[in-house]
Design a protein around this motif. Structure first.
Motif, PDB file in Angstrom:
ATOM      1  N   SER A 144       0.871  -1.186   0.000  1.00 37.85           N
ATOM      2  CA  SER A 144       0.000   0.000   0.000  1.00 37.85           C
ATOM      3  C   SER A 144       0.904   1.232   0.000  1.00 37.85           C
ATOM      4  O   SER A 144       2.082   1.150   0.364  1.00 37.85           O
ATOM      5  N   ASP A 145       0.329   2.403  -0.354  1.00 39.56           N
ATOM      6  CA  ASP A 145       1.126   3.641  -0.321  1.00 39.56           C
ATOM      7  C   ASP A 145       1.692   3.842   1.081  1.00 39.56           C
ATOM      8  O   ASP A 145       2.844   4.259   1.246  1.00 39.56           O
ATOM      9  N   SER A 177      -2.551  -1.957   7.238  1.00 37.14           N
ATOM     10  CA  SER A 177      -2.084  -1.481   5.920  1.00 37.14           C
ATOM     11  C   SER A 177      -0.739  -2.105   5.530  1.00 37.14           C
ATOM     12  O   SER A 177      -0.242  -1.864   4.435  1.00 37.14           O
TER      13      SER A 177
END
Ligand SMILES: Cc1cc2nc3c(=O)[nH]c(=O)nc-3n(C[C@H](O)[C@H](O)[C@H](O)COP(=O)(O)OP(=O)(O)OC[C@H]3O[C@@H](n4cnc5c(N)ncnc54)[C@H](O)[C@@H]3O)c2cc1C
Length: 381
Positions: free
Chosen positions: A106-107, A225
């Motif tokens: 993920s970013d 995340s």
């Protein structure tokens, strides 16, 4: 002696020269001593981070050098010629830690960890193997469950390169029990996560200056995340990562093979028996000719596989390169030691260390038997 068998562009040639100079001037003087003392090359790693060798394929947006796979393979080869322990420390960080994070992260996780891995001096690792699951990695027992906005991981990993020194690990865990390999996910675990613990360093027969440990997860908590890709896609991510990374082990094997050939030729020209240097005996010449020919074949196959980047055929080619280059390098070290006679059996001679270091190349990142299975599966599906 370091005959090129593949057309390299200017950037690749310059990188090769730079890494070779660094390896000879900065790494070689301490290689034997670090091997003897089982000493992890911390200072060398710090210098490699400054040179951009730890995030070679990481995008520039995350402070990486954004180089291609072939350029990376050349760097691994040059390091392995001088110190296979340093080469594996570097290749693991680049290929099985940074690469899956940059491809599937993920970013949030990319921003949190990639700049540190690529340019901040941190190194990383990859946790797939467990005490009960090596080649059959899909039968792993480590589990993870989502609790609120965190993954909670329980289990154990074995034989993890950079275990005691890694700051981030890509860890495979079962998130849906009963779903086989479809229930496995890949999660990034920082070494300061609560519940993360490192085991003692393994006493290995070779690669003694590299670090290998178990990792333990006791209700280890990481942010949700930090999952790579989708839940249940971790096994595929792990296989894609290994498809990509095996070219690094092929390159490591080529570097070791190169050095074994250099040592064999040099010793054969100096050692006199029956009134002539042993290099004049045809039996020795034939060994040298075979080593050089197999080296050219291994290097060409490795560069070719690396030059295919991440194309669909790259996985099979990387397996072929790893299979051939690792077995050829093992044969080369065996013959080079034979050429050294009794001296080769003595640790005063570099070939003794290479003979120990090369042995793992047909085993880690998938044994030769597993490579043959992967290659045959590609060809017969
Ligand atoms: C120095 C070192 C560093 C390592 N670093 C890492 C790391 O960073 N991360 C990580 O996850 N792992 C790592 N490993 C683990 C490594 O990848 C495994 O050792 C390797 O995959 C083999 O697994 P195994 O040792 O359990 O052997 P096993 O799987 O038990 O295999 C034993 C033998 O049986 C053969 N075999 C197994 N199944 C079959 C079959 N179906 N058909 C034919 N033959 C078969 C194998 O080829 C082998 O010869 C490392 C290992 C070492 C020694």
């Amino acid at each position: 002696m370091s005959e090129l068998t593949f057309e390299l562009n200017e950037e690749q040639q310059l990188l090769r020269e730079e890494v070779r100079r660094f390896a000879v001037e900065r790494i070689r003087p301490g290689t034997a001593e670090r091997d003897k003392n089982h000493e992890f090359p911390k200072d060398i790693i710090a210098e490699m981070a400054e040179m951009g060798l730890l995030g070679m394929m990481v995008p520039e947006a995350y402070d990486g050098a954004e180089m291609d796979v072939l350029t990376y393979a050349i760097a691994v080869e040059e390091l392995a010629t001088v110190c296979p322990s340093v080469a594996v420390t570097m290749s693991v960080t680049n290929s099985v830690c940074c690469w899956p994070i940059q491809e599937f992260g993920s970013d949030e996780v990319k921003e949190a960890v990639l700049p540190e891995l690529a340019a901040g001096g941190a190194i990383g690792g990859f946790g797939l193997t467990e005490p009960g699951s090596g080649s059959d990695a899909g039968s792993m027992k480590t589990v993870a469950r989502l609790e609120g906005d965190e993954w909670v991981i329980d289990g154990e990993k074995a034989w993890i390169t950079n275990g005691a020194y890694g700051k981030y690990f890509v860890v495979l865990a079962r998130t849906s029990p009963g779903k086989g390999t479809q229930g496995i996910s890949a999660i990034v675990v920082p070494s300061d996560a609560p519940g993360f613990r490192v085991g003692g360093s393994e006493e290995k027969m070779g690669l003694k200056a590299s670090n290998t440990t178990a990792l333990y997860f006791d209700s280890c908590r990481v942010p949700a995340s930090y999952l790579l890709g989708e839940e249940g896609k971790g096994f595929r991510i792990a296989m894609a990562t290994l498809d990509h990374s095996r070219v690094g082990i092929a390159a490591q094997s080529v570097g070791i093979h190169q050095r074994a050939l250099e040592l064999a030729v040099s010793y054969a020209k100096e050692r006199v028996q029956f009134g002539v240097p042993i290099a004049k005996h045809q039996a020795i010449q034939f060994k040298i000719a075979s080593m050089a020919t197999e080296l050219a074949a291994a290097r060409t196959l490795t560069y070719y596989a690396a030059s295919r980047g991440h194309s669909p055929e790259a996985g099979r080619l990387a397996s072929q390169a790893k299979l051939y280059a690792s077995e050829a390098a093992n044969r080369a070290c065996w013959e080079a030691l034979q050429i050294h006679g009794g001296n080769g059996f003595c640790e005063d001679y570099e070939i003794a260390r290479l003979y120990r270091d090369v042995r793992i190349t047909t085993i880690y990142e998938g044994t030769s038997e597993m490579q043959r299975m992967v290659i045959a599966r590609h060809l017969t599906r």
